[in-house]
Design an enzyme around this catalytic site. Structure first.
Site, mmCIF file in Angstrom:
data_model
loop_
_atom_site.group_PDB
_atom_site.id
_atom_site.type_symbol
_atom_site.label_atom_id
_atom_site.label_comp_id
_atom_site.label_asym_id
_atom_site.label_seq_id
_atom_site.Cartn_x
_atom_site.Cartn_y
_atom_site.Cartn_z
ATOM 1 C CB SER A 295 -8.369 0.094 5.694
ATOM 2 O OG SER A 295 -9.003 1.320 5.945
ATOM 3 C CB SER B 231 -8.149 3.244 3.201
ATOM 4 O OG SER B 231 -7.277 2.523 4.052
ATOM 5 C CE LYS C 193 -3.993 1.700 2.690
ATOM 6 N NZ LYS C 193 -4.899 1.310 3.812
#
Length: 430
Positions: free
Chosen positions: A160, A136, A60
């Site tokens: 997330s 997310s 990420k």
């Protein structure tokens, strides 16, 4: 047998042919080629670096990589000072032989659950690109579901990892907070942040988790489902669940019962209500996030920031410190109460998300619908963060659009949960 380099080249070629790349914000093509060649050479020589030797992994865009800024999905950090060293998890992944392909897209500052990003584009859901990916860790889930990464590393502050895993039909694991070191990961909430993997299988998630947690062995002790104590927290966490999600969930639970698991309802609504009351003035994530971003919130942003991010953070900045301290103290008490409540079961089982992915267009055109959707997406997953638990999302069989079955266990019971999840995965796959 296909070499790791060959596998990598197929992926790179596929990504190069994509006209509008939104899943990855950065590719490390040359470094990945060198790592793949080294892994192939080790394989030929009969030696290995570790548990993930040769695995193609993405990270990420909030993990530091030495020599470059960490954007965290924002324009504000795109020209920040470069990181002096890799994040702790990136270092451990490299040491275990992982081939790090690139950084995946995310919602700005890891805030919001829809998965959209105003600056870097929104990765379409892997099943249908017109649908939201969930956030997310949006790009992380799509990368795994589309097969461009075997494993993707995300962060989970309120769901997330598990929300996008649920909506894209992959496995997503949220470990107990602080099990995996946060050093070099751009923060949202020091209390709630945790780092977890997304993959196509529980075994791959368990391997990545062991590496990131610094454990020597990733051996998964299979947990017999016969006699397993499963609690179903029926009540507010089941409200407004879409019919197809409810049907898939009940079918999964029936399979568990048929395998000899002891399934019974376990009431937690009282604790959920008390946590809601404790966080009424402001969520822990927004209050701690406001501290992280205080400088630009107070002075005004120099570049555009998603109003769905800046709005809640600005409001949280005005909350007095006494309210925050009281919230954290109450959270500690409620987490202890939940730990006691869960002592009577091995896992809780519930839908990860009460819905399948809605369309991106619907979320951009209707603020009230967006707010309601975001609340629903976060409702079930955030309980694991708020009460300091570990949790995993597994794809439920027989669905047209994906949604996950979430298994939740007490804090520190991570490997036990992964062992249960591996057995449930096998059961649901039959």
């Amino acid at each position: 047998m296909q070499s790791i380099r060959d596998r990598l080249e197929i992926i790179l070629s596929r990504l190069a042919n994509r006209a509008d790349e939104k899943v990855y914000t950065k590719l490390y093509s040359e470094a990945a080629r060198a790592a793949a060649d080294a892994a192939d050479a080790r394989q030929k020589a009969g030696v290995g670096l570790g548990l993930l030797d040769g695995a193609i992994v993405s990270i990420k865009d909030l993990f530091d990589v030495a020599g470059e800024p960490t954007a965290a999905g924002s324009l504000m950090l795109a020209s920040a000072a470069p990181a002096s060293r890799d994040a702790a998890v990136v270092r451990r992944l490299r040491q275990a032989g992982a081939v790090i392909l690139g950084k995946t897209n995310m919602t700005e500052f890891a805030f919001t659950a829809i998965g959209d990003n105003l600056h870097y584009g929104t990765p379409g859901n892997a099943v249908d690109a017109s649908l939201i990916p969930g956030g997310s860790s949006s790009g992380a889930a799509v990368a795994v579901a589309e097969g461009s990464s075997a494993i993707s590393i995300g962060s989970d502050t309120g769901g997330s990892v598990r929300i996008p895993a649920s909506l894209n039909g992959v496995v997503g694991f949220k470990p107990t907070a602080r099990r995996v070191p946060l050093a070099g990961a751009f923060p949202l909430s020091m209390t709630l942040d945790s780092i977890g993997p997304l993959a196509r299988s529980v075994t791959e998630c368990a391997l990545a988790d062991a590496v990131m947690a610094g454990e020597d062995s990733a051996f998964l002790q299979p947990i017999a489902l016969a006699g397993l104590r499963v609690g179903i927290p029926r009540g507010v966490l089941f409200d407004e669940t879409q019919a197809e999600v409810a049907s898939a969930f009940e079918g999964s639970i029936r399979k568990l019962e048929q395998s000899g698991a002891r399934v019974a309802d376990l009431a937690v609504d009282d604790l959920i209500a008390e946590m809601r009351a404790a966080t009424k003035r402001g969520t822990i994530a927004s209050m701690e996030g406001a501290e992280v971003h205080e400088d630009w919130l107070a002075a005004g942003a120099s570049v555009p920031v998603d109003p769905h991010v800046s709005g809640p953070l600005s409001r949280a900045l005005a909350i007095p410190a006494s309210v925050y301290i009281r919230t954290i103290r109450r959270r500690t008490e409620l987490a202890a109460s939940m730990d006691e409540r869960l002592a009577s079961v091995d896992v809780l089982a519930l839908p990860t998300t009460p819905m399948v992915a809605p369309s991106i267009a619907a979320m951009t055109g209707d603020e009230a619908l967006r707010d309601k959707t975001e609340g629903l997406l976060l409702r079930n997953t955030q309980a694991a963060n708020q009460f300091d638990l570990c949790a995993i999302s597994l794809p439920m069989p027989g669905m047209i659009l994906p949604a996950g079955l979430m298994l939740v266990a007490r804090r520190g019971h991570d490997r036990h949960l992964l062992g249960i999840a591996a057995a449930v995965e096998t059961l649901l796959g039959r």
